[in-house]
Design a protein around this motif. Structure first.
Motif, short mmCIF file in Angstrom:
data_model
loop_
_atom_site.label_atom_id
_atom_site.label_comp_id
_atom_site.label_asym_id
_atom_site.label_seq_id
_atom_site.Cartn_x
_atom_site.Cartn_y
_atom_site.Cartn_z
N GLN A 300 -10.13 7.13 -12.74
CA GLN A 300 -10.46 7.60 -11.39
C GLN A 300 -11.50 6.72 -10.72
N ALA A 301 -12.43 6.20 -11.51
CA ALA A 301 -13.61 5.56 -10.92
C ALA A 301 -13.67 4.05 -11.09
N TRP A 302 -12.59 3.40 -11.57
CA TRP A 302 -12.69 1.96 -11.79
C TRP A 302 -13.06 1.19 -10.51
N PRO A 303 -12.58 1.62 -9.32
CA PRO A 303 -13.01 0.88 -8.12
C PRO A 303 -14.52 0.98 -7.90
N ARG A 304 -15.10 2.15 -8.20
CA ARG A 304 -16.55 2.30 -8.03
C ARG A 304 -17.30 1.39 -9.01
N LEU A 305 -16.79 1.34 -10.25
CA LEU A 305 -17.41 0.46 -11.25
C LEU A 305 -17.36 -1.00 -10.80
N ALA A 306 -16.17 -1.40 -10.34
CA ALA A 306 -15.99 -2.79 -9.91
C ALA A 306 -16.88 -3.10 -8.71
N GLN A 371 -3.75 -7.08 8.57
CA GLN A 371 -3.64 -8.29 7.75
C GLN A 371 -4.07 -9.51 8.55
N GLU A 372 -3.72 -9.52 9.82
CA GLU A 372 -4.07 -10.65 10.69
C GLU A 372 -5.59 -10.82 10.78
N LEU A 373 -6.30 -9.68 10.84
CA LEU A 373 -7.74 -9.73 11.00
C LEU A 373 -8.48 -9.97 9.69
N THR A 374 -8.03 -9.32 8.62
CA THR A 374 -8.77 -9.35 7.34
C THR A 374 -8.22 -10.33 6.33
N GLY A 375 -6.96 -10.75 6.53
CA GLY A 375 -6.33 -11.63 5.55
C GLY A 375 -5.82 -10.87 4.34
N ILE A 376 -5.84 -9.55 4.38
CA ILE A 376 -5.39 -8.74 3.24
C ILE A 376 -4.00 -8.20 3.51
N ASP A 377 -3.03 -8.64 2.69
CA ASP A 377 -1.66 -8.15 2.77
C ASP A 377 -1.56 -6.93 1.85
N LEU A 378 -1.34 -5.75 2.43
CA LEU A 378 -1.33 -4.51 1.65
C LEU A 378 -0.12 -4.37 0.73
N THR A 379 0.79 -5.33 0.77
CA THR A 379 1.93 -5.29 -0.16
C THR A 379 1.69 -6.21 -1.37
N VAL A 380 0.57 -6.90 -1.40
CA VAL A 380 0.24 -7.81 -2.50
C VAL A 380 -0.87 -7.16 -3.35
N PRO A 381 -0.57 -6.74 -4.59
CA PRO A 381 -1.56 -6.02 -5.42
C PRO A 381 -2.89 -6.72 -5.55
N ASN A 382 -2.89 -8.04 -5.75
CA ASN A 382 -4.14 -8.77 -5.95
C ASN A 382 -5.05 -8.66 -4.74
N GLN A 383 -4.47 -8.61 -3.55
CA GLN A 383 -5.25 -8.50 -2.32
C GLN A 383 -5.64 -7.05 -2.05
N VAL A 384 -4.73 -6.14 -2.39
CA VAL A 384 -5.01 -4.72 -2.19
C VAL A 384 -6.20 -4.29 -3.04
N ALA A 385 -6.33 -4.85 -4.24
CA ALA A 385 -7.43 -4.46 -5.13
C ALA A 385 -8.78 -4.67 -4.47
N ARG A 386 -8.93 -5.73 -3.67
CA ARG A 386 -10.19 -5.98 -2.97
C ARG A 386 -10.51 -4.83 -2.03
N LEU A 387 -9.48 -4.33 -1.34
CA LEU A 387 -9.69 -3.26 -0.38
C LEU A 387 -9.99 -1.93 -1.09
N VAL A 388 -9.28 -1.68 -2.18
CA VAL A 388 -9.53 -0.45 -2.96
C VAL A 388 -10.97 -0.41 -3.45
N VAL A 389 -11.44 -1.56 -3.95
CA VAL A 389 -12.82 -1.62 -4.46
C VAL A 389 -13.81 -1.47 -3.29
N ALA A 390 -13.56 -2.14 -2.21
CA ALA A 390 -14.48 -2.08 -1.07
C ALA A 390 -14.64 -0.66 -0.55
N TRP A 391 -13.55 0.08 -0.51
CA TRP A 391 -13.59 1.43 0.05
C TRP A 391 -13.82 2.52 -1.01
N ALA A 392 -14.16 2.14 -2.21
CA ALA A 392 -14.35 3.11 -3.30
C ALA A 392 -15.48 4.08 -2.94
#
Length: 392
Positions: A300-306, A371-392
């Motif tokens: 549940q909390a791995w994004p908070r840890l990261a 995606q245009e503004l942040t460079g984060i493609d929400l269909t790409v797991p590696n990029q989505v992980a950054r957003l998940v961690v940021a918003w944890a």
């Protein structure tokens, strides 16, 4: 005339008691036969010869009490005997209910023997004496039971002290040796290779953990062990193994007594893994938020840890995303982040559109703009992980 009758009744009672005194061995033999019908005594390791000696001594003292006409069996010497008997049965592992059943057999056997040796004409006299016989046996039973309970408390304290010593030894090193783990397993009565669950908390939540563990410890079917270190409280328990022939893995669940306590939770494969699990659980406990009302796991909390680890390394993902969304005007930023958050929950454009009450093309447009503004493609797991961690 009345006094003569009283003297005669007393004399006859004394005669019957003397007959009982001569039959102590017989009474003890009957006790042995009946006490072995109590399952806990039949299956116990208490030696029959020892029970026989104890029964003989017990009846000797009870009959002496009837002899003197008092309700205190044998005075101070008997107090020592009943105390020794209660403590001895506690150390033998005889359950309290079985002990009381055994001691109360004394009355049944004594009374049955009195009836057997008495004449029909003794019936009125026996009726008047039944209360005296019961008081003598009941007093003996009460003293024995009190001693038994005191010994059980003392044994529990000793066991707890020994267990705490071994638990402290287990958690004193990062990687306990196999020898240490085996010693701890013996002291706690668990398998060294069992799976374990562990919860950790500090402050007021730690107090709740201690209270819950204390209550659960009184239940024989629940084995929960407490470890305290500074402000932190840890409770761990063996996870039940799967039944023979059951191919399904046992699902790890936190005991119900901890379900409403904010704490960190982790698993360990074997006793040697508990120190590591304790570090994980305490790290999770440090991430608890006011909205958390129960155990918090790494899943549940791995994004908070990261997020915390990245922040300690000087990387603030939230700051990066906020800066990227700075060009948004009006309510655009709120709409974009709302669409992104909904999409993160399901990974489905259709469900996101349904949740936001808008057309799927609107969702796609917002995600593309994000995606245009942040460079984060929400269909790409590696990029989505950054957003998940940021918003944890």
């Amino acid at each position: 005339m009345h006094n003569n009758e009283d003297v005669a009744v007393s004399r006859r009672w004394s005669e019957l008691v003397e007959l009982l005194h001569d039959r102590v061995d017989t009474l003890a033999g009957k006790f042995i036969t009946q006490v072995r019908e109590i399952p806990e005594y039949r299956e116990s390791a208490v030696d029959t010869d020892e029970i026989m000696l104890t029964a003989r001594e017990t009846f000797h003292r009870l009959v002496n009490a009837l002899r003197s006409g008092g309700s205190r069996p044998g005075g101070e010497l008997d107090g020592e005997f009943s105390a020794a008997l209660g403590a001895k049965r506690a150390r033998s592992g005889i359950p309290a209910e079985a002990l009381i059943s055994a001691v109360r057999l004394d009355f049944t056997i004594l009374w049955a023997e009195l009836l057997a040796i008495a004449d029909p004409a003794d019936a009125p006299m026996l009726t008047s004496r039944v209360d005296q016989v019961w008081r003598v046996v009941d007093e003996f039973a009460a003293r024995t039971n009190a001693s038994y309970l005191n010994e059980r408390v003392r044994m529990a304290q000793e066991e707890s002290s020994i267990q705490n010593e071994f638990i402290a030894r287990l958690f004193s090193v990062v990687n306990p040796s196999a020898e240490t783990a085996a010693q701890v397993a013996d002291a706690l009565g668990v398998s060294v290779d069992a799976r374990f669950g562990l919860v950790a908390a500090s402050g007021s939540a730690a107090a709740l953990l201690r209270t819950a563990q204390g209550k659960a410890a009184t239940r024989r079917n629940q084995r929960l062990f407490l470890r305290e270190s500074g402000d932190m409280a840890y409770v761990f328990w063996p996870v039940p193994a799967s039944r023979a022939g059951d191919d399904k893995a046992v699902i790890f669940t936190v005991p119900q007594v901890f379900a409403d306590i904010p704490c960190g939770v982790a698993e360990a494969n074997g006793l040697r893994g508990l120190p590591k699990a304790a570090r994980t659980a305490s790290s999770l406990a440090a991430l608890l938020q006011p909205a958390d009302t129960g155990p918090l796991s790494a899943n549940q909390a791995w994004p908070r840890l990261a997020k915390r680890q990245l922040a300690e390394a000087g990387l603030d993902l939230v700051e990066e995303i906020d800066a990227a969304l700075e060009p948004c005007r009006g309510a655009e930023r709120e709409r974009l982040t709302e669409a992104a958050r909904h999409f993160l929950q399901s990974g489905s454009v259709a469900l996101t559109a349904e949740g936001l009450f808008c057309h799927r093309n609107t969702v796609l447009n917002r995600l593309n703009r994000f995606q245009e503004l942040t460079g984060i493609d929400l269909t790409v797991p590696n990029q989505v992980a950054r957003l998940v961690v940021a918003w944890a």
